[in-house]
Scaffold this active site. Structure first.
Site, short mmCIF file in Angstrom:
data_model
loop_
_atom_site.label_atom_id
_atom_site.label_comp_id
_atom_site.label_asym_id
_atom_site.label_seq_id
_atom_site.Cartn_x
_atom_site.Cartn_y
_atom_site.Cartn_z
N GLY A 100 32.91 -4.41 -11.55
CA GLY A 100 32.36 -4.14 -10.24
C GLY A 100 31.48 -2.91 -10.25
N GLY A 101 31.38 -2.25 -9.10
CA GLY A 101 30.47 -1.13 -8.96
C GLY A 101 30.80 0.04 -9.85
CB VAL A 102 33.83 2.01 -10.45
CG1 VAL A 102 34.33 3.08 -11.42
CG2 VAL A 102 33.69 2.60 -9.05
N GLY A 103 33.44 0.08 -12.71
CA GLY A 103 33.61 -0.33 -14.10
C GLY A 103 32.35 -0.93 -14.70
N GLY A 147 37.65 -4.88 -14.98
CA GLY A 147 36.74 -5.21 -13.89
C GLY A 147 35.30 -4.94 -14.26
CG ASN A 188 38.71 6.41 -4.50
OD1 ASN A 188 38.05 7.17 -5.20
ND2 ASN A 188 38.15 5.43 -3.82
CE LYS A 222 36.37 10.40 -5.84
NZ LYS A 222 36.54 9.47 -6.94
#
Length: 304
Positions: free
Chosen positions: A9-12, A7, A102, A185
């Site tokens: 996206g925002g994280v990867g 991916g 998550n 977390k």
């Protein structure tokens, strides 16, 4: 090391981009629509920690390339089965998979699909979203990715990965107690996503509302009790530590789940709060506040 990021996206996209910025060999596995968007605009990071834009190496699930050394597995939990199938052609005998999802329930299907020896522990703390152009937007300074061996903390491969991740603008942290880190977390994300989605508000107004702090702490204590009853490896003083962390969150901080709800997207409620409720039932723990949080999420899903 050859790194594959599942991916963009925002994280990867963010952590993979920071590794590219350092000069590492990074490829992004994306879907066709995202591929076209990236080909048009490149991959753009707009961050309080420094902007970076580049033309990434990208592949789709139908491409044929040699297996990778390390995989950053950064999809949403509800896409895990599809993501596993997409990833299989790119996994070799010595590939190491670092999941950044998550929660905790994703470990089982990953180990079943690829083997326990290939899956280590991982998590991240970052607040990012994609804008209408597909740019990665980061508005708060936190950008920490934590990783480590689950069984044997000190291995040659984890040292090599740590060396590869060092020296980037993001914080890549090697942990020798990653299982506990992942549960810690999970605990805080279940609380923060729970209260922000229930109140449809960022953390600041929730904290400052009459009874807001008490509500947050009661939910935190409730989920902590569930985790302790199920034998999760969490610290005895974790409630106090997490309450301090929550107090330090920026006024405008929103959970990724709330951001997804604001966009009318799918959410991970079943994998986060839903799994905790199953544990509460199994171990006989009262979870009245968590049930309210979960019911709110189910109503949202019903209205999608």
């Amino acid at each position: 090391m050859r790194i594959l990021v599942l991916g963009a996206g925002g994280v990867g996209g963010y952590f993979g981009g920071r590794l590219v910025e350092k000069g590492e060999d990074v490829t992004f596995l994306v879907r066709s629509r995202r591929k076209q968007q990236i080909k048009k605009n490149g991959l753009v990071i707009r961050s309080v920690n420094g902007d970076f834009s580049f033309t990434p190496k990208i592949i789709t699930k139908t491409d044929t390339v040699a297996p990778f050394d390390v995989v950053l597995f950064s999809t949403k939990a509800y896409h895990i089965e599809e993501a596993i199938n997409d990833l299989k052609p790119f996994i070799g005998e010595k590939t190491v998979i670092i999941p950044l999802l998550n929660g905790i329930v994703h470990l089982s299907p990953l180990k079943q699909a690829f083997g326990s020896d290939k899956v280590i522990g991982g998590l991240c703390f970052i607040e990012t979203t994609l804008n209408e152009d597909g740019d990665i937007v980061q508005t708060s300074v936190a950008d920490r990715l934590v990783f480590g061996e689950i069984e044997q903390p000190d291995t040659d491969r984890i040292k090599q990965i740590a060396d590869t991740f060092s020296g980037t603008k993001a914080n890549f942290v090697l942990s020798d107690h990653i299982a506990q880190d992942m549960y810690h977390k999970y605990l805080i994300i279940a609380v923060v996503s729970g209260v922000t989605t229930l109140m449809r508000a960022p953390m600041g107004p929730i904290r400052e509302s009459d009874g807001g702090q008490a509500f947050i702490q009661h939910l935190l204590e409730e989920i902590t009790q569930i985790m302790k009853a199920s034998g999760s490896p969490i610290a005895d003083n974790i409630v106090e530590k997490h309450m301090q962390t929550i107090e330090e969150l920026s006024y405008d901080m929103k959970s990724s789940m709330l951001r997804d709800m604001e966009k009318g997207l799918s959410i991970e409620g079943e994998h986060l709060q839903g799994y905790l409720l199953k544990l509460a039932k199994e171990f006989g723990v009262d979870a009245s506040l968590l049930k309210v949080v979960y019911q709110n999420l189910k109503v949202y899903e019903k209205m999608l």
